[in-house]
Design an enzyme around this catalytic site. Sequence first.
Site, PDB file in Angstrom:
ATOM      1  N   HIS A   1      -2.696   6.243   4.321  1.00 34.61           N
ATOM      2  CA  HIS A   1      -1.299   6.308   4.755  1.00 34.61           C
ATOM      3  C   HIS A   1      -0.708   7.649   4.309  1.00 34.61           C
ATOM      4  CE1 HIS A   1      -1.774   2.204   5.746  1.00 34.61           C
ATOM      5  NE2 HIS A   1      -1.036   1.622   4.827  1.00 34.61           N
TER       6      HIS A   1
ATOM      7  N   CYS B   1       0.798  -1.241   0.000  1.00 39.88           N
ATOM      8  CA  CYS B   1       0.000   0.000   0.000  1.00 39.88           C
ATOM      9  C   CYS B   1       0.831   1.292   0.000  1.00 39.88           C
ATOM     10  CB  CYS B   1      -0.970  -0.004   1.173  1.00 39.88           C
ATOM     11  SG  CYS B   1      -0.330  -0.797   2.657  1.00 39.88           S
TER      12      CYS B   1
HETATM   13  N1  LIG Z   1      -5.029  -3.731   4.397  1.00 41.01           N
HETATM   14  C1  LIG Z   1      -4.288  -3.086   3.507  1.00 41.01           C
HETATM   15  O1  LIG Z   1      -4.138  -1.828   3.551  1.00 41.01           O
HETATM   16  C2  LIG Z   1      -3.588  -3.839   2.399  1.00 41.01           C
HETATM   17  C3  LIG Z   1      -2.928  -3.101   1.409  1.00 41.01           C
HETATM   18  C4  LIG Z   1      -2.261  -3.779   0.383  1.00 41.01           C
HETATM   19  C5  LIG Z   1      -2.274  -5.159   0.365  1.00 41.01           C
HETATM   20  N2  LIG Z   1      -2.897  -5.862   1.359  1.00 41.01           N
HETATM   21  C6  LIG Z   1      -2.894  -7.323   1.271  1.00 41.01           C
HETATM   22  O2  LIG Z   1      -4.197  -7.735   0.895  1.00 41.01           O
HETATM   23  C7  LIG Z   1      -4.518  -8.984   1.515  1.00 41.01           C
HETATM   24  C8  LIG Z   1      -5.800  -8.814   2.338  1.00 41.01           C
HETATM   25  O3  LIG Z   1      -5.598  -7.837   3.344  1.00 41.01           O
HETATM   26  P1  LIG Z   1      -6.768  -7.380   4.343  1.00 41.01           P
HETATM   27  O4  LIG Z   1      -6.241  -6.182   5.029  1.00 41.01           O
HETATM   28  O5  LIG Z   1      -8.059  -7.312   3.611  1.00 41.01           O
HETATM   29  O6  LIG Z   1      -6.816  -8.631   5.368  1.00 41.01           O
HETATM   30  P2  LIG Z   1      -8.022  -9.082   6.332  1.00 41.01           P
HETATM   31  O7  LIG Z   1      -8.875  -7.923   6.672  1.00 41.01           O
HETATM   32  O8  LIG Z   1      -7.377  -9.822   7.428  1.00 41.01           O
HETATM   33  O9  LIG Z   1      -8.859 -10.107   5.433  1.00 41.01           O
HETATM   34  C9  LIG Z   1      -8.358 -11.375   5.050  1.00 41.01           C
HETATM   35  C10 LIG Z   1      -9.401 -12.143   4.273  1.00 41.01           C
HETATM   36  O10 LIG Z   1      -8.854 -13.415   3.894  1.00 41.01           O
HETATM   37  C11 LIG Z   1      -9.691 -14.470   4.423  1.00 41.01           C
HETATM   38  N3  LIG Z   1      -8.825 -15.594   4.833  1.00 41.01           N
HETATM   39  C12 LIG Z   1      -7.952 -15.634   5.854  1.00 41.01           C
HETATM   40  N4  LIG Z   1      -7.312 -16.829   5.879  1.00 41.01           N
HETATM   41  C13 LIG Z   1      -7.806 -17.546   4.842  1.00 41.01           C
HETATM   42  C14 LIG Z   1      -7.568 -18.869   4.339  1.00 41.01           C
HETATM   43  N5  LIG Z   1      -6.664 -19.662   4.891  1.00 41.01           N
HETATM   44  N6  LIG Z   1      -8.258 -19.279   3.232  1.00 41.01           N
HETATM   45  C15 LIG Z   1      -9.179 -18.476   2.655  1.00 41.01           C
HETATM   46  N7  LIG Z   1      -9.465 -17.224   3.085  1.00 41.01           N
HETATM   47  C16 LIG Z   1      -8.775 -16.759   4.161  1.00 41.01           C
HETATM   48  C17 LIG Z   1     -10.427 -13.850   5.599  1.00 41.01           C
HETATM   49  O11 LIG Z   1     -11.618 -14.589   5.810  1.00 41.01           O
HETATM   50  P3  LIG Z   1     -12.389 -14.648   7.257  1.00 41.01           P
HETATM   51  O12 LIG Z   1     -13.047 -13.309   7.462  1.00 41.01           O
HETATM   52  O13 LIG Z   1     -13.363 -15.746   7.058  1.00 41.01           O
HETATM   53  O14 LIG Z   1     -11.341 -14.926   8.283  1.00 41.01           O
HETATM   54  C18 LIG Z   1     -10.692 -12.449   5.042  1.00 41.01           C
HETATM   55  O15 LIG Z   1     -11.768 -12.477   4.143  1.00 41.01           O
HETATM   56  C19 LIG Z   1      -3.276  -9.375   2.338  1.00 41.01           C
HETATM   57  O16 LIG Z   1      -2.437 -10.209   1.568  1.00 41.01           O
HETATM   58  C20 LIG Z   1      -2.602  -8.034   2.592  1.00 41.01           C
HETATM   59  O17 LIG Z   1      -1.226  -8.148   2.829  1.00 41.01           O
HETATM   60  C21 LIG Z   1      -3.581  -5.240   2.366  1.00 41.01           C
END
Ligand SMILES: NC(=O)c1ccc[n+]([C@@H]2O[C@H](COP(=O)([O-])OP(=O)(O)OC[C@H]3O[C@@H](n4cnc5c(N)ncnc54)[C@H](OP(=O)(O)O)[C@@H]3O)[C@@H](O)[C@H]2O)c1
Length: 370
Positions: A258, A166
Amino acid sequence: MSTRSAAARKEKPMNPTPRIKAAVLGCTGLVGRQFIRMLDAHPYFELVALSSSPRSAGKVYSRAVSEEAGPPIPEVVRLMVVREGTVEAVMRSGARVVFSALPASAAAVVEPELRRQGLFVFSNASSRRMDTDVPLLIPEVNPDHLELARDQVRRCGAAIITNSNCSTAGLVMVLKPLQDLGLRSVTVSTYQAVSGAGRRGLAAMDIAANVIPFIRDEEEKLIRETAKILGRLEFGRVEPGGPEVNASCCRVPVREGHLLGLRLDFVTDIELRDAEAALADFRGRPQERGLPSAPERPVIVRSEEDRPQPVLDAWAGWPARARGMAVSVGRLRKRGRSMGCFALVHNLVRGAAGSCLLGAELALSQGYFD
Ligand SMILES: NC(=O)c1ccc[n+]([C@@H]2O[C@H](COP(=O)([O-])OP(=O)(O)OC[C@H]3O[C@@H](n4cnc5c(N)ncnc54)[C@H](OP(=O)(O)O)[C@@H]3O)[C@@H](O)[C@H]2O)c1
């Protein structure tokens, strides 16, 4: 509308009929919810499946997430049943394109298998970003790197295409327009929102009224991902490039957005008005093609003494589909060959789901799904 943007909108590619079927993996997470918001009534993609971990699988979507926290839930997904995040479940949905918001560990297993099955995967996860044949795409900055996906398509019949971390997304949107002015190095200090750590990322007691001067791997990602994105595509490989990057990253008690404090060093003395014009006039291939999620102005220069601020500016970007896709820059100041400024990027939109979706729109407009 300006002559430039009117001309750009004329180049808009024909919308595919029927729309391309798409699935969102990690649909209950912070990034997954932004995907769902941005895919609502999308002209190119039709959302046909949602998947998540076993914790949420089997529930209807409106029960799997909180109505109050996060963006409004579009009517078309309200009663959709969340599937388990297995390859078989996604294949059964008939999706051709997958938008992945999975944690890196889950993505590392599922995404290559989906590609092997012939699906195009647009991913936010960090697991494949540095693979030599995987584009690390910020569509305004390095659209030519999409070419790397052709190699994957030749070998696998489909491709994994990633977007950056990000903070990197915000940083490269500022560096790209300034490169022609002789940019030599950048020192960046980040003030990163708690949503950057995901839905279950931080304990409230750790971050409330506090600043944490450490985010695991973040400084390393800023350095290596910037070098790949600003690198040159040569003989089917990216040669790392761009200015030298020094980074210090902090987590701050902000919800979304950010903020990056930048010190930019140039080879020669530059005029502040030239830097300001380069940023404000910056346009890329998504704008030329009039892609649906492309902001008319990818970088917005603010003249007020106290902007950009996360609360006021995180959702910058126009038209409505591109809200959160513009990076705001302000407090431009100069001393000798150095320039200082602050930049603000919406971490869940331009820094995640939005850049990923814009990459898919670009791929479609370049015939990848024909
Ligand atoms: N947040 C940011 O600003 C940001 C920016 C750039 C990139 N990212 C990347 O984008 C991705 C998602 O980030 P996020 O912030 O949205 O994370 P998050 O809020 O923790 O959401 C994770 C999602 O993945 C699901 N999940 C977790 N473990 C799983 C598994 N083993 N199999 C299938 N589904 C699974 C969760 O489902 P449940 O709800 O059922 O647990 C939830 O829907 C990550 O790789 C992160 O590094 C995030």
